[in-house]
Design an enzyme around this catalytic site. Structure first.
Site, short mmCIF file in Angstrom:
data_model
loop_
_atom_site.label_atom_id
_atom_site.label_comp_id
_atom_site.label_asym_id
_atom_site.label_seq_id
_atom_site.Cartn_x
_atom_site.Cartn_y
_atom_site.Cartn_z
CB SER A 228 -0.94 0.01 1.21
OG SER A 228 -0.21 0.20 2.41
CE LYS B 92 -2.73 2.52 4.90
NZ LYS B 92 -2.66 1.67 3.69
#
Length: 257
Positions: free
Chosen positions: A71, A142
């Site tokens: 991701s 993230k």
């Protein structure tokens, strides 16, 4: 008869000497066994002390973190081991736009698991703290895209994010990805963060939780630390490259010239 008597005397005189040698060998054996036991105890104590020291260092200073998914590609790849700086936000400063952080997504990205086995979670957490196992399912990595007060909009005519009205050229995105295929227009509440992955088409992030309690916002206190270094593989060891993508973003409420 005299000869036999002499032999008997020699045999008797040799018996104490043989017994002394046996006692000496037995004593040396016991001493060696005791030394081996002491060495093993010292090795065990040293090993336990070393593990405790590493766990304490990992708990308060720098924690290894295994990247389990793509991701955050190309910035971080599957199997990378990163080093998370846990002191980055301990002295008054907070996460900034563009920072890559590890955070606990409990209550924002995942629901709290009340049925979790505390012993199993403790063992897994210890292994993850040493970088030997995948992180818990509640830990995520993230990039910070919006901080408290920011208005984050996607997308403009050139498929770019806008933060507080300023377009953001995200050069770190995975080749072929756009800022987001799903449009959004959000204002980040104070004390929270808006998080996106660099591989937008493969990342489950704040966008996926817009309809959930909290709206995909991550509380600042849930941030574990900032990813500052790559520790593995050897070809990628070094500091994590920063980004100037948000340099043109002004504080919320300030007009752009």
């Amino acid at each position: 008869m005299d000869t036999q008597a002499e032999h008997s005397e020699r045999d008797r005189s040799s018996e104490p000497h043989a017994g002394s040698e046996e006692r000496s060998r037995s004593s040396r054996f016991r001493g060696a066994a005791a030394s081996l036991r002491r060495w093993r105890r010292r090795l065990l104590v040293g090993g336990v002390a070393g593990v405790v020291a590493v766990l304490l260092f990992s708990a308060f200073v720098v924690q290894p973190f295994l990247i389990p998914s793509g991701s955050m590609e190309p910035t971080l790849r599957v199997g990378d081991r990163v080093l998370v700086n846990k002191l980055a936000y301990r002295f008054g400063s907070g996460p900034e736009r563009g920072d890559v952080v590890v955070f606990d997504g409990t209550g924002s990205f995942v629901r709290e698991d009340l049925d979790a086995n505390p012993v199993g979670e403790l063992v897994r957490g210890a292994a993850a703290s040493l970088g030997l196992a995948e992180p818990p399912d509640t830990d995520f990595v993230k990039r910070v895209v919006g901080v408290g007060g920011d208005r984050v909009v996607c997308c403009d005519a050139r498929d770019r994010l806008q933060v507080n009205g300023a377009p953001v050229d995200e050069t770190y995105l995975h080749p072929g990805d756009t800022a987001s295929r799903a449009p959004f227009d959000i204002v980040v509440p104070q004390g929270t963060l808006w998080m996106l992955g660099d591989h937008r088409s493969r990342s489950s992030d704040s966008r996926d939780h817009l309809g959930s309690p909290g709206g995909g916002m991550v509380p600042v206190e849930r941030v574990i630390g900032r990813v500052d270094w790559l520790g593995w593989p050897p070809a990628r060891i070094g500091g994590l490259e920063g980004t100037g993508a948000f340099d043109g973003v002004r504080a919320p409420g300030r007009a752009h010239g």
